[in-house]
Design an enzyme around this catalytic site. Structure first.
Site, PDB file in Angstrom:
ATOM      1  N   CYS A  77      42.687  45.426  35.151  1.00 47.56           N
ATOM      2  CA  CYS A  77      41.438  45.665  34.456  1.00 47.56           C
ATOM      3  C   CYS A  77      40.397  46.193  35.415  1.00 47.56           C
ATOM      4  CB  CYS A  77      40.931  44.361  33.842  1.00 47.56           C
ATOM      5  SG  CYS A  77      42.187  43.416  32.974  1.00 47.56           S
ATOM      6  N   SER A 122      45.775  45.754  28.765  1.00 45.22           N
ATOM      7  CA  SER A 122      46.514  44.585  28.291  1.00 45.22           C
ATOM      8  C   SER A 122      47.898  44.516  28.915  1.00 45.22           C
ATOM      9  CB  SER A 122      46.640  44.623  26.767  1.00 45.22           C
ATOM     10  OG  SER A 122      45.361  44.659  26.156  1.00 45.22           O
ATOM     11  N   ASN A 151      40.200  40.870  37.836  1.00 42.84           N
ATOM     12  CA  ASN A 151      41.049  42.050  37.902  1.00 42.84           C
ATOM     13  C   ASN A 151      42.257  41.719  38.772  1.00 42.84           C
ATOM     14  OD1 ASN A 151      42.154  44.665  38.222  1.00 42.84           O
ATOM     15  ND2 ASN A 151      40.806  45.079  39.958  1.00 42.84           N
ATOM     16  N   GLU A 168      46.617  40.226  38.991  1.00 43.23           N
ATOM     17  CA  GLU A 168      47.687  39.413  38.410  1.00 43.23           C
ATOM     18  C   GLU A 168      47.959  38.228  39.334  1.00 43.23           C
ATOM     19  OE1 GLU A 168      48.974  39.997  35.517  1.00 43.23           O
ATOM     20  OE2 GLU A 168      48.394  42.096  35.167  1.00 43.23           O
ATOM     21  N   GLY A 177      56.577  50.029  46.765  1.00 42.64           N
ATOM     22  CA  GLY A 177      57.018  49.466  48.037  1.00 42.64           C
ATOM     23  C   GLY A 177      55.964  49.350  49.113  1.00 42.64           C
TER      24      GLY A 177
END
Length: 623
Positions: A2, A52, A75, A77, A359
């Protein structure tokens, strides 16, 4: 993935408006086209634009705890969010969604700033704590996700991109001379500064707090350190295999389609190989015409792994058309030509997927750059007494012509601390004085590039030279160049890029590997190559690193070189750059006297950036 924005007012009678925070958020809509969220609370405005990925129905932000005393915009993960959620539920916390963002809210509620020690992932986030009347903001360990901020006597503003901050009323963008000077050497602007005067970026592994009076404090919660353990290489091989496999698995958590970038090298192939064992996947590559077209190797690898592969050859015209668009998305000038290739690669991938694994980070963790072999190659000169080294170097320096071995002697007799600032060294300190305008030279005192690296070298005296070089790159090159271009070029196309090598648990293994297992006389990333035997195809294991071999040298020889000079002339950088000297560099390049392609490109990218953000030319209209 996001984009986040925010504004904290220091004045009781000045509350941020919906219009202001919406303008800040709309400026980075490309980062999250699926949903926009805005929240005004106390004297704070928070903005969020969503791509999303998890819990598609309930993952909107800003998000709060039950009594709305804590508000978050996030923002990134968090890959261990499921185990953290279970831990928090056992402590009595309740959840309304299945998102990692809500986990951060409750983790902060439980542990305050110590919550950062538990997070495994990539993040840039801000929390407004209503009880403390304090903003708490943090950036992930390696700097995978950006976090910019600006403060004056009335307000504190932040965002995932500088464009959000530039949308504030009364903020006139200006060049930071100090940043320009470092950029000319490094090809990027080192943290915590940006190319914009007054706008900063939060360093990796740091958090900051801001109260309602404007008192700002910054803290370091993590930094990379090497502590080699001398044990059999086989133990590291097994640990790398286990932890990298686990990291890739965690990085595949998604409610939308995912795939992988795939070049001809071992880094992306390792990721793709582990992914291919979980089921059908799609991979993507781009290349340039010629013998070193990475697409050729990527196709060979994809065929052997049974992967559905997509690629594209980038033409000269396409490359320069994309460059102007990419500069706007980069926010700051990054003179790494491969950034443009990643821009096109991300566009190709986004046509099929929303999440791409990549990577990045393997070279910095496992010793993948050829320059890391230099300490070994220079050893034959190490026997010369230190006082005699300087005498020989001074003598060699005054010889007016080049001869075979001159550069080798110069580098071998120059201490590591004075010769290595990272993977790029475009202009030397002396060359920068020639390329800068006379006005800048007369009016400005600059610090040498060694000022950026001296503390890192001072704190790593007990390590070998290879490890010290890796620390320089982990602290500067990785967040300043590699991760910055990966984030900006992918998010330009609303694509989330995840980097499994840059998992803190993978680093826990890498940091304990002796440098002799990382870099040998024959190869780089030796222990990683050993670990990937029987996992990646054999033809990949010992292939030299290519990166994105952009044919700039050839292109600038042609008519595009004249076009670049003209764009440099009209950009307005004559205040900063000696334009006639740049013209001379092109002439020398075309005469074959010296390859000036990277130097000219560095000036060119600064010129385009200046046109877009400072001169405000009509370049934006093509985006």
């Amino acid at each position: 993935m996001c984009g986040i924005t925010g504004l904290l007012s220091f004045e009781n009678n000045s509350i941020p408006t919906t219009a202001v925070i919406r303008r800040m958020t709309d400026a980075i809509k490309h980062r999250g086209p699926d949903q926009t969220g805005i929240r005004l609370v106390d004297r704070v405005a928070l903005g969020f634009t969503r791509l999303s990925i998890l819990d598609l129905e309930h993952g909107s932000q800003p998000i709060s705890n039950e009594d709305q005393t804590i508000w978050l915009v996030f923002n990134g993960e968090i890959y261990n969010y499921k185990s953290l959620k279970k831990e928090l539920e056992e402590l009595g916390h309740t959840f309304q969604t299945n998102t990692d963002s809500e986990v951060i809210v409750h983790l902060y509620e439980e542990y305050q700033e110590h919550c950062l020690k538990k997070l495994r992932g990539m993040f840039g986030f801000a929390i407004w704590d209503r009880r403390k009347k304090q903003l708490f903001a943090a950036r992930d360990h390696f700097g995978i996700k950006p976090f910019y901020y600006y403060a004056d006597h009335t307000q504190f503003a932040f965002g995932s991109e500088i464009k959000s901050i530039l949308s504030l009323d009364g903020l006139k963008p200006a060049v930071n001379p100090k940043s320009l000077f470092h950029y000319l050497t490094l090809q990027y602007v080192p943290q915590p500064d940006t190319m914009f005067e007054g706008i900063k970026k939060l360093e990796p592994g740091h958090y900051l707090t801001v109260d309602q009076r404007g008192n700002t404090k910054k803290h370091k919660y993590w930094e990379p350190q090497f502590e080699p353990e001398h044990r059999p290489i086989e133990t590291f091989v097994e640990e790398i295999r286990f932890q990298l496999k686990e990291s890739v698995k965690l990085h595949t958590q998604s409610d939308v389609p995912f795939g992988s970038f795939l070049s001809g090298g071992i880094d992306s192939t390792s990721i793709a190989s582990y992914l291919s064992r979980t089921g059908p996947i799609k991979t993507f590559s781009v290349g340039f015409e010629g013998e070193q077209n990475e697409n050729i190797y990527a196709r060979e690898t994809a065929t052997e792994l049974g992967i559905d592969h997509f690629d594209e050859v980038i033409s000269e015209n396409r490359f320069f058309e994309d460059t102007i668009k990419a500069v706007w998305h980069m926010d700051e000038p990054i003179a790494d030509p491969s950034a443009i290739a990643i821009y096109r690669l991300s566009k190709l991938a986004r046509e099929q997927i929303t999440v791409a694994l990549s990577g990045e980070g393997a070279d910095e963790l496992f010793g993948g750059y050829r320059i890391y072999k230099e300490p070994t190659s220079l050893k034959p000169l190490s026997w010369i007494p230190e006082n005699l080294q300087q005498v020989i170097k001074q003598f060699v320096d005054i010889i007016p012509f080049n001869f075979y071995g001159k550069n080798y002697i110069n580098r071998g007799l120059t201490p590591l601390e004075q010769r290595f600032f990272g993977n790029a060294k475009i202009f030397t300190e002396q060359e920068k004085r020639l390329v800068l305008s006379s006005k800048v030279n007369l009016q400005t005192t600059f610090e040498a590039t060694t000022a950026l690296t001296s503390k890192i070298y001072e704190n790593s005296k007990d390590l070998d030279d290879i490890s010290r070089m890796q620390l320089i790159d982990l602290n500067l090159w990785l967040p300043g160049d590699i991760l910055m271009k990966a984030d900006k070029m992918s998010m330009a196309h609303s694509l989330e890029v995840r980097v499994p090598f840059l998992d803190k648990e993978v680093f826990e293994i890498a940091r304990k590997i002796p440098s002799s297992y990382r870099v040998t006389n024959k190869t780089t990333k030796y222990v990683l190559r050993k670990a990937m035997e029987n996992i990646v195809p054999n033809h990949v294991l010992n292939r030299p690193k290519l990166g994105f071999p952009v044919p700039l040298k050839k292109w600038i020889m042609g008519s595009i070189g004249d076009i670049m000079i003209e764009q440099i002339r009209i950009s307005g950088i004559g205040e900063w750059i000696n334009l006639e000297h740049v013209v001379g560099m092109l002439k020398d390049h075309r005469n074959g006297r010296i390859d000036n392609s990277r130097k000219i490109w560095t000036i060119y990218i600064f010129a385009l950036w200046h046109s877009v953000f400072i001169n405000e030319n009509s370049v934006r209209q093509v985006i």
